[in-house]
Enzyme design. Structure first.
Site, PDB file in Angstrom:
ATOM      1  N   GLN A  47       0.815  -1.165   0.037  1.00 14.77           N
ATOM      2  CA  GLN A  47       0.104   0.065   0.152  1.00 14.77           C
ATOM      3  C   GLN A  47       0.857   1.185   0.070  1.00 14.77           C
ATOM      4  O   GLN A  47       0.591   2.311  -0.474  1.00 14.77           O
ATOM      5  CB  GLN A  47      -1.027  -0.022   1.328  1.00 14.77           C
ATOM      6  CG  GLN A  47      -1.691   1.225   1.337  1.00 14.77           C
ATOM      7  CD  GLN A  47      -2.805   1.470   0.060  1.00 14.77           C
ATOM      8  OE1 GLN A  47      -3.842   0.716   0.198  1.00 14.77           O
ATOM      9  NE2 GLN A  47      -2.723   2.086  -0.779  1.00 14.77           N
ATOM     10  N   LYS A 101      17.062  -8.537  -0.403  1.00 16.73           N
ATOM     11  CA  LYS A 101      16.873  -7.333   0.495  1.00 16.73           C
ATOM     12  C   LYS A 101      16.320  -7.750   1.679  1.00 16.73           C
ATOM     13  O   LYS A 101      14.913  -8.147   1.792  1.00 16.73           O
ATOM     14  CB  LYS A 101      15.779  -6.488  -0.345  1.00 16.73           C
ATOM     15  CG  LYS A 101      15.324  -5.214   0.327  1.00 16.73           C
ATOM     16  CD  LYS A 101      14.306  -4.391  -0.733  1.00 16.73           C
ATOM     17  CE  LYS A 101      13.863  -2.903  -0.126  1.00 16.73           C
ATOM     18  NZ  LYS A 101      13.099  -3.410   1.400  1.00 16.73           N
ATOM     19  N   LYS A 161      10.776  -5.387  -5.415  1.00 10.44           N
ATOM     20  CA  LYS A 161       9.986  -5.906  -4.550  1.00 10.44           C
ATOM     21  C   LYS A 161       8.936  -7.230  -4.951  1.00 10.44           C
ATOM     22  O   LYS A 161       8.710  -7.119  -5.976  1.00 10.44           O
ATOM     23  CB  LYS A 161       9.011  -4.726  -4.016  1.00 10.44           C
ATOM     24  CG  LYS A 161       9.825  -3.476  -3.605  1.00 10.44           C
ATOM     25  CD  LYS A 161      10.298  -3.828  -2.170  1.00 10.44           C
ATOM     26  CE  LYS A 161       9.329  -3.916  -0.956  1.00 10.44           C
ATOM     27  NZ  LYS A 161       8.803  -2.638  -0.892  1.00 10.44           N
ATOM     28  N   CYS A 184     -21.340   9.218  14.252  1.00 10.17           N
ATOM     29  CA  CYS A 184     -20.020   9.023  14.946  1.00 10.17           C
ATOM     30  C   CYS A 184     -20.327   7.884  15.958  1.00 10.17           C
ATOM     31  O   CYS A 184     -21.446   8.003  16.938  1.00 10.17           O
ATOM     32  CB  CYS A 184     -19.336  10.061  15.664  1.00 10.17           C
ATOM     33  SG  CYS A 184     -17.969   9.680  16.677  1.00 10.17           S
ATOM     34  N   CYS A 199     -19.662   9.585  19.652  1.00  5.13           N
ATOM     35  CA  CYS A 199     -20.400  10.639  20.376  1.00  5.13           C
ATOM     36  C   CYS A 199     -21.675  11.020  19.596  1.00  5.13           C
ATOM     37  O   CYS A 199     -22.212  11.865  20.216  1.00  5.13           O
ATOM     38  CB  CYS A 199     -19.314  11.935  20.031  1.00  5.13           C
ATOM     39  SG  CYS A 199     -19.168  12.409  18.467  1.00  5.13           S
TER      40      CYS A 199
END
Length: 730
Positions: free
Chosen positions: A45, A125, A324, A418, A421
């Site tokens: 990511q 690596k 990678k 939320c 809250c």
């Protein structure tokens, strides 16, 4: 700008917004990965965000400012160790993810080298912690973490405990000064045994080998480090003085092995790109053969002269690249999708999964970022999903396995209010991907997260104020009232306020209550008092630490305020330029933007933050409590004899590293550039100057050798012009 405008300064508004969002994500990911040792996104990511940033800046060059993450290396150093300057900058590596990327890199290298740049050196690596060791006259003088590439943490005492790292180099022709770069790691089997021991001792296990190595090397007590199975492999040098200089990377490895340093025997020198690809494919199939975790292959041009000709970008060498490997994947069951609230109000969905082992650790949670991502991935609660974990960091869900659906799955619905809250959620501005809780001042979740963040090492650095303590202060069990309702209350805390507090223990990642497996009830802790109702050691420590934190430098104070986009590097730039909170608070947007490393976008955010009444209340309450609001006056500048001149430094100068030579020029008002152009006033060229020397000759730029550089520093540019090598004489 009118509401109908689609561009700002020639850059589409959508590109500006995406660049700002990606910059925040990348900086936060770096901070959590390198400093907190608590990574929250996968390598894959992070690489995707970084590649998208690079693509945006390539398409719109004005976005590539000094404060862009693409222009920085590593991350800030921690607050637990002395800071040391590296003898030469430690760079990052650009990444390749497929054969096309490798071909593109090799083609660029061939074009810049004006010929075949091979042979190539290929090495594994290691997924560990970068380290730099300095040996002077053969004796180990210092060990330091990479940090931000220029400054690292001094971990010499801990490095001395690592098995295989010599305290004195052996053999003939040892350099008088050499800086060795390598990777510290814990072997996979030793990591498993270490975690088993920690569990038996009732301590939390490490998430993966990389985190265990990083956490071990950063132990304040080297005796603890000595008990852990740390190892190191060397993969390069930064400085080499006072001995025959090797001609190639592979020669360096031979020499370092002769000196007694640990060098891998798995690297190979190959003649061409076919050999590189064969090496990559071999270890793709044999990824788990080495004793340590790897996440790819590093490919370097072996010849040092070619390396010097290719040089570096602002953050990475052009002569090396990291290939990678794709992250490992497993299937598991998605049991639920829940949401958490962060310190900026961002409401993030996360997956709750049937526990599964991937990359050596058990995984139960994975971030889903936002509702749009959930929709894009097409996952349903109850799906079997593909879970990917890259580089042993926080995992992500790739996709559902739709062939396994049985009709019982259900769609995730993002909450409208939320969860902590009850405030209606909203997008901060049109086009945002993330819903936020706008109740910034009073939302218990945001207050908890901000207090926890403010106590971190790079902010107020308050021991005794971890996640459980932050929760206890902001969300005690009813009918108790919170003693910290906003950050403004923090420095007014007393022992009397702390004593009665009881709190539910919450999971640090999700914020959900932890359940006692024996009783099935929520875990409750009386954090600040003992069984006799007296102040606990934690309570006394917290009060003492709050008093000490009143004297932190201005940069750390700025970080503690949770101003968006103001992480440690930006806070340091602000503090160095402004010196006081009042100067920053009262500066105009233009004055803030003029600070090196800030820019208009961050300046606007800072100005907006200080215009909020309750934000100013935090400042004034902290000031009244005795918190220091300014740094000492900046030291007076010396004579600015080089003001208005531009320099390029290349080659090896006796008595100077590249960085120290650049700093000597900058301290006298000179500007140091990375490439030679017609605007270059002087090229400062040491031994092995390479292609920059040739370009200076072709452009008619005066050239100074080491002696001429000393004349420049001591006597000024007019005297230096008299001793400079003229292009026609070169």
């Amino acid at each position: 700008m009118s509401s109908e405008s689609t561009e700002v300064g020639g850059v589409p508004v959508a590109a500006l917004k995406r660049h700002a969002e990606l910059s925040e994500l990348v900086e936060d990911a770096r901070w959590r990965y390198y400093v907190l040792d608590q990574p929250t996104v996968s390598d894959a990511q992070f690489d995707e965000w970084f590649k998208e940033l690079l693509a945006l800046e390539e398409a719109h060059p004005s976005l590539q400012t000094p404060d862009s993450p693409t222009q920085k290396v590593g991350a800030p150093v921690s607050g637990d160790f002395a800071k040391v300057q590296h003898l030469a900058r430690m760079e990052s590596l650009d990444n390749a993810f497929n054969a096309e990327d490798m071909t593109g890199w090799a083609t660029r290298a061939e074009r810049l080298a004006e010929g075949d740049p091979g042979p190539y050196l290929c090495e594994l690596k290691i997924d560990g912690l970068a380290i730099a060791l300095v040996y002077r006259d053969g004796k180990l003088e210092r060990g330091a973490t990479r940090g931000d590439g220029r400054t690292g943490d001094d971990v010499t005492a801990n490095v001395r405990t690592i098995k295989g790292v010599p305290h004195r180099l052996k053999g003939d022709d040892v350099p008088s000064l050499v800086e060795v770069r390598g990777e510290v790691y814990i072997p996979v089997e030793d990591f498993k045994k270490l975690n088993e021991q920690l569990v038996e001792q009732g301590k939390p296990p490490f998430a993966n080998p990389r985190n265990s190595a990083a956490g071990t090397l950063r132990q304040k007590d080297p005796r603890i480090t000595a008990q852990r199975p740390l190892r190191m492999l060397v993969h390069g040098i930064g400085i080499w003085e006072g001995a025959t200089v090797p001609r190639a990377q592979s020669e360096v490895y031979d020499r370092l092995r002769e000196f007694g340093l640990p060098v891998s025997d798995l690297y190979r020198v190959v003649p061409d790109l076919d050999g590189v690809n064969a090496y990559i494919e071999h270890y793709r199939e044999h990824r788990h053969d080495p004793a340590y975790e790897i996440d790819g292959v590093v490919v370097k041009i072996d010849d040092f002269r070619t390396q010097r000709e290719l040089g570096s970008t602002s953050r990475a060498p052009r002569w090396a690249i990291a290939y990678k490997y794709p992250p490992e994947e497993v299937n598991t069951k998605l049991l639920d999708i829940q949401v958490g609230v962060g310190r900026t109000g961002r409401v993030t969905p996360y997956a709750v999964m049937a526990p599964v082992v991937v990359s050596g650790s058990t995984v139960e949670r994975a971030t889903l970022h936002n509702a749009a991502i959930v929709e894009k991935k097409g996952v349903l609660i109850g799906d079997t999903v593909v879970l990917r974990k890259a580089g042993d960091v926080i995992p992500e869900i790739v996709s559902p396995v739709t062939a396994l659906r049985d009709g019982s799955e259900r769609k995730f619905v993002m909450p409208t209010h939320c969860p902590e809250c009850g405030t209606e959620l909203a997008y901060e501005k049109e086009g945002d991907a993330d819903l936020r809780c706008p109740n910034t001042r009073s939302c218990p979740a945001q207050i908890r997260e901000r207090i926890y963040f403010a106590a971190g090492r790079r902010a107020l650095d308050i021991d005794g104020l971890g996640y459980v303590a932050a929760t206890a202060l902001t969300q005690p069990l009813p009918p108790q009232e919170p003693v910290v309702r906003t950050e403004a209350d923090l420095f007014d805390l007393t022992l009397e306020q702390l004593l009665p507090i009881k709190s539910v223990v919450r999971d640090q990642d999700t914020g959900l209550p932890k359940i006692d497996p024996k009783t099935g009830e929520q875990k409750v802790v009386s954090f600040f008092s003992n069984i006799n109702g007296e102040p606990s050691a934690n309570a006394r420590l917290l009060v003492e630490e709050l008093e000490r934190a009143k004297q932190v430098p201005l940069a750390q104070l700025l970080v503690a305020l949770s101003i968006r986009h103001v992480g440690p590097p930006t806070a340091r730039d602000l503090a160095n330029a402004m010196r006081s909170i009042d100067a920053i608070m009262n500066a105009s947007e233009e004055e803030l933007a003029a600070v090196e490393g800030i820019g208009p976008r961050v300046a606007a955010t800072i100005k907006e933050w200080f215009e909020v009444d309750w934000h100013r209340e935090i400042i004034e309450r902290w000031r009244a409590a005795g918190v220091r609001m300014e740094d000492e006056p900046a030291p007076e500048k010396g004579p600015q004899t080089l003001e208005g001149l531009t320099f390029v430094v290349t080659g090896t100068l006796e008595g100077y590293t590249r960085d120290s030579a650049s700093e000597a020029l900058a301290s006298r008002g000179g500007k140091v550039a990375s490439s030679v152009s017609k605007k270059t006033s002087f090229l400062v060229a040491g031994e092995n100057a390479g292609s920059k020397y040739d370009k200076a000759v072709s452009l008619g730029v005066p050239i100074l050798d080491g002696a001429g550089f000393e004349v420049l520093l001591n006597d000024g540019p007019e005297a230096a012009a008299q001793v400079a090598v003229k292009p026609e004489e070169a």
